[in-house]
Scaffold this motif. Sequence first.
Motif, PDB file in Angstrom:
ATOM      1  N   ASN A  36     -16.481  51.832  13.681  1.00 49.54           N
ATOM      2  CA  ASN A  36     -17.932  51.750  13.533  1.00 49.54           C
ATOM      3  C   ASN A  36     -18.632  52.650  14.542  1.00 49.54           C
ATOM      4  N   ALA A  77     -17.834  44.690   8.978  1.00 50.35           N
ATOM      5  CA  ALA A  77     -17.378  45.624   7.947  1.00 50.35           C
ATOM      6  C   ALA A  77     -18.102  45.293   6.643  1.00 50.35           C
ATOM      7  N   ARG A  79     -18.993  45.065   2.681  1.00 51.91           N
ATOM      8  CA  ARG A  79     -18.110  44.903   1.521  1.00 51.91           C
ATOM      9  C   ARG A  79     -18.922  44.688   0.260  1.00 51.91           C
ATOM     10  N   CYS A  95     -23.916  44.499   9.913  1.00 50.19           N
ATOM     11  CA  CYS A  95     -23.435  45.765  10.475  1.00 50.19           C
ATOM     12  C   CYS A  95     -24.603  46.666  10.874  1.00 50.19           C
ATOM     13  N   VAL A  99     -23.482  52.313   9.625  1.00 49.81           N
ATOM     14  CA  VAL A  99     -22.210  51.923   9.015  1.00 49.81           C
ATOM     15  C   VAL A  99     -22.423  51.497   7.569  1.00 49.81           C
ATOM     16  N   PHE A 103     -21.173  53.511   4.074  1.00 49.34           N
ATOM     17  CA  PHE A 103     -20.347  52.760   3.124  1.00 49.34           C
ATOM     18  C   PHE A 103     -21.002  52.745   1.744  1.00 49.34           C
ATOM     19  N   GLU A 106     -20.742  56.196   0.032  1.00 50.48           N
ATOM     20  CA  GLU A 106     -19.383  56.486  -0.419  1.00 50.48           C
ATOM     21  C   GLU A 106     -19.036  55.696  -1.683  1.00 50.48           C
ATOM     22  N   GLN A 107     -19.377  54.413  -1.690  1.00 49.44           N
ATOM     23  CA  GLN A 107     -19.094  53.585  -2.858  1.00 49.44           C
ATOM     24  C   GLN A 107     -19.870  54.054  -4.078  1.00 49.44           C
TER      25      GLN A 107
END
Length: 363
Positions: A36, A77, A79, A95, A99, A103, A106-107
């Motif tokens: 992170n 993290a 999710r 988070c 971060v 994420f 990217e997803q």
Amino acid sequence: MDMNNIQPRRYHRIGITVLTGFIKDIFIANGCSESNAQIMANVCIEADLRGHSIQGIDHIYSILRDLANGVLKGDAAPRVISDTGATLLIDGAGCPGYVGGVFAAEQLIEKTRRMGTASAALQDAGDLFMLGYYAEQFARAGLIGLVFTNTWPPRVHPTGGIDPILGTNPLAIGIPTGAKPIVFDSATSTSAIGHVRLADYHGEKIAPGIALNADGVPTTDPGEALQGALTPMAGHKGFGLGLCIALLSGAMAGGELGSRLDIVARSNDRSLGKRSHLFIAIDPAAFGDPTVARSRADTYLAEIKAGRRMPGVDEILMPGERSARARTNNLGQGVPILAEVWDRICRFAADADVAIPSVTGER
């Protein structure tokens, strides 16, 4: 304000590798996981690299404050907790925003390439800061990216009102072209609050029309502006745009708004509600040949740049072009950090027993 006390702005230039390692170590020393901390340092410094220092390491103080208070969790993290095919609901689990933003991007890039278009709501994550960073990730992946966030604390008054009830509520749009992507990133207030804060650091006045004091009277004193409210850009148009961004990235994305957001953003009690952000991505290939689309975009941009210029204007610049040039320059010369900001970061480092690198090249 005593204009005789205006202080010239001084900068240190610090090598990107040294600065990244230093900021990463500060985050680790304040409870962030190594992975992170690396993401946070990378994205944080991008703002300073591009000349947008108001969104860069100057904001570390607020991240460290929220980590210390438990509002943010340095080892959290994010999710995916819901996937409908074209939408994602992401739990940031407290988070840091850097971060969660990386994420989510990217997803969403992966999903959009399959679906043609997709959106993601990121809940329970900190401030994203420079939205253009995430929008550019979409554009460099060949996708159109839109990023919206409802900022805290509230800084902007509504049209006809005095009280700060809206955030500066920025949006960013990234569009792929054949060359460098178009990246538009803007607050919906007349000025970003960071510019007012920097003016206050140096005893400078702010331009007329940017802010009201606590009594609703227009002011050019940054200290008074920080206690009052910023104006919405373009009057009622900026108010309407900022309001819609708040609704889209707040209530519609499962987050809180207004005074409820203020309560949530200050608390580590997740039962009180969540803060949220919204990402939308579109694949131009869903509407035709993306190579043709990029070629058409390039032709249009060239036509704009070739147009007649106003007196004293050397070049018509596209959104994101100036910051891209600054990034290239600063990678070679070192990242410019305001001396006042550097001194404050060094105090945070000293408090956490992090070794402070020597700096040169002050100007």
